[in-house]
Design a protein around this motif. Structure first.
Motif, PDB file in Angstrom:
ATOM      1  N   ILE A 178       0.822  -1.217   0.000  1.00  0.00           N
ATOM      2  CA  ILE A 178       0.000   0.000   0.000  1.00  0.00           C
ATOM      3  C   ILE A 178       0.850   1.258   0.000  1.00  0.00           C
ATOM      4  O   ILE A 178       0.487   2.260  -0.618  1.00  0.00           O
ATOM      5  CB  ILE A 178      -0.964  -0.013   1.203  1.00  0.00           C
ATOM      6  N   VAL A 179       1.984   1.225   0.662  1.00  0.00           N
ATOM      7  CA  VAL A 179       2.822   2.428   0.749  1.00  0.00           C
ATOM      8  C   VAL A 179       3.927   2.443  -0.303  1.00  0.00           C
ATOM      9  O   VAL A 179       4.780   3.327  -0.289  1.00  0.00           O
ATOM     10  CB  VAL A 179       3.432   2.572   2.160  1.00  0.00           C
ATOM     11  N   ARG A 180       3.913   1.479  -1.212  1.00  0.00           N
ATOM     12  CA  ARG A 180       4.930   1.456  -2.266  1.00  0.00           C
ATOM     13  C   ARG A 180       4.614   2.541  -3.292  1.00  0.00           C
ATOM     14  O   ARG A 180       3.542   2.544  -3.896  1.00  0.00           O
ATOM     15  CB  ARG A 180       4.967   0.099  -2.952  1.00  0.00           C
ATOM     16  N   PRO A 181       5.519   3.481  -3.555  1.00  0.00           N
ATOM     17  CA  PRO A 181       5.276   4.501  -4.583  1.00  0.00           C
ATOM     18  C   PRO A 181       4.998   3.861  -5.933  1.00  0.00           C
ATOM     19  O   PRO A 181       5.670   2.907  -6.337  1.00  0.00           O
ATOM     20  CB  PRO A 181       6.594   5.294  -4.599  1.00  0.00           C
ATOM     21  N   GLY A 182       3.998   4.368  -6.630  1.00  0.00           N
ATOM     22  CA  GLY A 182       3.631   3.828  -7.928  1.00  0.00           C
ATOM     23  C   GLY A 182       2.569   2.751  -7.875  1.00  0.00           C
ATOM     24  O   GLY A 182       2.006   2.383  -8.912  1.00  0.00           O
ATOM     25  N   MET A 183       2.257   2.254  -6.682  1.00  0.00           N
ATOM     26  CA  MET A 183       1.192   1.260  -6.529  1.00  0.00           C
ATOM     27  C   MET A 183      -0.128   2.010  -6.362  1.00  0.00           C
ATOM     28  O   MET A 183      -0.423   2.528  -5.284  1.00  0.00           O
ATOM     29  CB  MET A 183       1.467   0.364  -5.325  1.00  0.00           C
ATOM     30  N   ASN A 184      -0.912   2.075  -7.434  1.00  0.00           N
ATOM     31  CA  ASN A 184      -2.136   2.880  -7.406  1.00  0.00           C
ATOM     32  C   ASN A 184      -3.392   2.126  -7.808  1.00  0.00           C
ATOM     33  O   ASN A 184      -4.489   2.659  -7.675  1.00  0.00           O
ATOM     34  CB  ASN A 184      -1.979   4.091  -8.338  1.00  0.00           C
ATOM     35  N   GLU A 185      -3.260   0.896  -8.310  1.00  0.00           N
ATOM     36  CA  GLU A 185      -4.405   0.179  -8.847  1.00  0.00           C
ATOM     37  C   GLU A 185      -4.736  -1.068  -8.028  1.00  0.00           C
ATOM     38  O   GLU A 185      -3.837  -1.838  -7.672  1.00  0.00           O
ATOM     39  CB  GLU A 185      -4.153  -0.234 -10.297  1.00  0.00           C
ATOM     40  N   VAL A 186      -6.006  -1.242  -7.734  1.00  0.00           N
ATOM     41  CA  VAL A 186      -6.458  -2.415  -6.982  1.00  0.00           C
ATOM     42  C   VAL A 186      -6.141  -3.696  -7.743  1.00  0.00           C
ATOM     43  O   VAL A 186      -5.752  -4.704  -7.138  1.00  0.00           O
ATOM     44  CB  VAL A 186      -7.968  -2.306  -6.694  1.00  0.00           C
ATOM     45  N   ARG A 187      -6.302  -3.667  -9.055  1.00  0.00           N
ATOM     46  CA  ARG A 187      -6.028  -4.853  -9.867  1.00  0.00           C
ATOM     47  C   ARG A 187      -4.578  -5.314  -9.718  1.00  0.00           C
ATOM     48  O   ARG A 187      -4.294  -6.504  -9.550  1.00  0.00           O
ATOM     49  CB  ARG A 187      -6.339  -4.550 -11.343  1.00  0.00           C
ATOM     50  N   GLU A 188      -3.673  -4.369  -9.756  1.00  0.00           N
ATOM     51  CA  GLU A 188      -2.251  -4.690  -9.584  1.00  0.00           C
ATOM     52  C   GLU A 188      -1.971  -5.192  -8.169  1.00  0.00           C
ATOM     53  O   GLU A 188      -1.183  -6.114  -7.957  1.00  0.00           O
ATOM     54  CB  GLU A 188      -1.410  -3.453  -9.890  1.00  0.00           C
ATOM     55  N   SER A 201      -4.066  -6.768  -6.061  1.00  0.00           N
ATOM     56  CA  SER A 201      -4.573  -8.125  -5.871  1.00  0.00           C
ATOM     57  C   SER A 201      -3.698  -9.145  -6.598  1.00  0.00           C
ATOM     58  O   SER A 201      -3.485 -10.260  -6.103  1.00  0.00           O
ATOM     59  CB  SER A 201      -6.028  -8.233  -6.338  1.00  0.00           C
ATOM     60  N   ALA A 202      -3.161  -8.761  -7.762  1.00  0.00           N
ATOM     61  CA  ALA A 202      -2.270  -9.669  -8.493  1.00  0.00           C
ATOM     62  C   ALA A 202      -0.986  -9.918  -7.714  1.00  0.00           C
ATOM     63  O   ALA A 202      -0.496 -11.052  -7.653  1.00  0.00           O
ATOM     64  CB  ALA A 202      -1.945  -9.087  -9.867  1.00  0.00           C
ATOM     65  N   GLU A 203      -0.437  -8.866  -7.113  1.00  0.00           N
ATOM     66  CA  GLU A 203       0.782  -9.016  -6.300  1.00  0.00           C
ATOM     67  C   GLU A 203       0.546  -9.947  -5.115  1.00  0.00           C
ATOM     68  O   GLU A 203       1.414 -10.733  -4.742  1.00  0.00           O
ATOM     69  CB  GLU A 203       1.248  -7.652  -5.802  1.00  0.00           C
ATOM     70  N   LEU A 204      -0.632  -9.856  -4.523  1.00  0.00           N
ATOM     71  CA  LEU A 204      -0.962 -10.686  -3.360  1.00  0.00           C
ATOM     72  C   LEU A 204      -1.417 -12.086  -3.749  1.00  0.00           C
ATOM     73  O   LEU A 204      -1.434 -12.995  -2.906  1.00  0.00           O
ATOM     74  CB  LEU A 204      -2.057 -10.016  -2.531  1.00  0.00           C
ATOM     75  N   GLY A 205      -1.828 -12.243  -5.007  1.00  0.00           N
ATOM     76  CA  GLY A 205      -2.315 -13.543  -5.464  1.00  0.00           C
ATOM     77  C   GLY A 205      -3.694 -13.885  -4.945  1.00  0.00           C
ATOM     78  O   GLY A 205      -4.008 -15.053  -4.713  1.00  0.00           O
ATOM     79  N   ALA A 229     -11.597 -10.757  -2.387  1.00  0.00           N
ATOM     80  CA  ALA A 229     -10.867 -11.184  -1.195  1.00  0.00           C
ATOM     81  C   ALA A 229     -10.023 -10.041  -0.639  1.00  0.00           C
ATOM     82  O   ALA A 229      -9.892  -9.882   0.582  1.00  0.00           O
ATOM     83  CB  ALA A 229      -9.986 -12.388  -1.519  1.00  0.00           C
ATOM     84  N   LEU A 230      -9.453  -9.243  -1.533  1.00  0.00           N
ATOM     85  CA  LEU A 230      -8.675  -8.073  -1.114  1.00  0.00           C
ATOM     86  C   LEU A 230      -9.552  -7.070  -0.379  1.00  0.00           C
ATOM     87  O   LEU A 230      -9.141  -6.494   0.628  1.00  0.00           O
ATOM     88  CB  LEU A 230      -8.028  -7.426  -2.341  1.00  0.00           C
ATOM     89  N   LEU A 231     -10.764  -6.866  -0.867  1.00  0.00           N
ATOM     90  CA  LEU A 231     -11.694  -5.953  -0.209  1.00  0.00           C
ATOM     91  C   LEU A 231     -11.987  -6.417   1.215  1.00  0.00           C
ATOM     92  O   LEU A 231     -11.976  -5.619   2.160  1.00  0.00           O
ATOM     93  CB  LEU A 231     -12.986  -5.860  -1.016  1.00  0.00           C
TER      94      LEU A 231
END
Length: 328
Positions: free
Chosen positions: A202-212, A214-218, A223-225
């Motif tokens: 969440i605090v990573r600069p450049g991380m702005n999209e929910v789709r990205e 959820s993909a990073e978390l797998g 489920a992310l919500l």
């Protein structure tokens, strides 16, 4: 022996300076403020590294009424010591009087506090800390202030209040808080690895999209919500927007240039896009908030950055958990 060293650089202010000290067992920052006011930040015990984001203490000797503004943040446990009546507002919600020991839930609006002297001690609680503290959903406390006993129980709160009342000064708070907090976070949560990973993303600069995200978390977006509401108190999209906005706003705040479009995150389409987020997270324009924000907020941003690495709790980077032979 005390050794004073030059620590992480913090832009100097005309009105204050930050003093950072490191000892063998502690690191803290205090700020030189006008007479009668003080702000101090301490790094918690390393066993609390992923659970507690930091300790802070604000003191005002004068009993006159003062109003302070603070930025949106994750959960904070606050304890008033020898303080006058306190009133708080989050958005259009008013909390008066504020309990002596309060739990401020995760916020997406600024905190406005009116005090009458004394000391306010804060314990920042990370999402991993929330998971180790309670089985309640953090979403139940979004933009709310409740008695700390709601989560901790009255006996625990009474013990904490009594303990802090014995501190002769703010330098004495850290060991007392460490002793109190280390055994407090005892709950085991099966999703702890996902919580830690989400905290970092969440605090990573450049991380702005929910789709990205959820993909990073797998995991799926649904489920992310559920994960973000349960442990972080709000949807992941709002968390991402809050982090992006605060990174940009604090750059403007520290520089004192509320209209410098070159300082805002490049993912904002234009300055009006940034101002829409300002309305969401500040309830006003950056310029107006900077005029309202006074000594304590500026001191907090500088001292926190100096000792804890991030200028505000919502941008705190969770370090890896300490392996002490146990697991949560």
């Amino acid at each position: 022996m005390t050794i004073r060293v030059k620590a992480r650089q913090v832009r100097p202010s005309r009105h204050m300076s930050v003093q950072i000290e490191r000892h063998a067992t502690e690191e803290f920052a205090s700020v030189n403020l006008p007479e009668g006011l003080s702000v101090r930040y301490d790094m918690p015990d390393r066993r609390l590294a992923d659970l507690v984001t930091g300790y802070n203490a604000y003191t005002a000797d004068n009993r006159d009424c003062r109003t302070d503004w603070f930025l949106p943040a994750p959960v904070m446990l606050c304890i008033a010591v020898d303080a006058g009546p306190i009133e708080a507002r989050i958005g259009n919600r008013r909390f008066s009087p504020m309990p002596q020991a309060s739990l401020i839930g995760p916020t997406s609006r600024p905190l406005n506090v009116t005090t009458h002297g004394g000391m306010m001690v804060g314990i920042g609680i990370s999402p991993a800390g929330w998971a180790a503290l309670t089985d309640r959903s953090a979403g139940d406390f979004h933009n709310l202030i409740v008695p700390a006993a709601t989560i901790l129980g009255q006996d625990t709160v009474d013990r904490l209040i009594t303990t802090l009342a014995t501190a002769p000064d703010t330098r004495s708070l850290k060991p007392l808080l460490d002793t109190f907090c280390v055994p407090l976070f005892a709950r085991t949560d099966p999703r702890i690895n996902e919580i830690r990973a989400l905290s970092q993303l969440i605090v990573r600069p450049g991380m702005n999209e929910v789709r990205e995200l959820s993909a990073e978390l797998g995991i799926t977006e649904q489920a992310l919500l559920r994960l973000s509401r349960r442990y972080f108190g709000m949807p992941a999209k709002l968390l991402l927007r809050r982090a992006r906005f605060l990174r940009s706003f604090i750059t403007l705040f520290v520089s004192g240039t509320p209209t410098d479009a070159s300082a805002i995150d490049p993912s904002y389409h234009d300055i009006s896009h940034f101002h829409r987020d300002a309305n969401t997270f500040l309830g006003m324009t950056p310029r107006r908030f900077m005029k309202l924000a006074n000594t304590f907020l500026e001191a907090s941003v500088r001292a926190r950055a100096a000792v804890l690495g991030a200028p505000t709790q919502a941008l705190h980077v969770i370090p890896p958990a300490v392996d002490d032979g146990t697991s949560r």
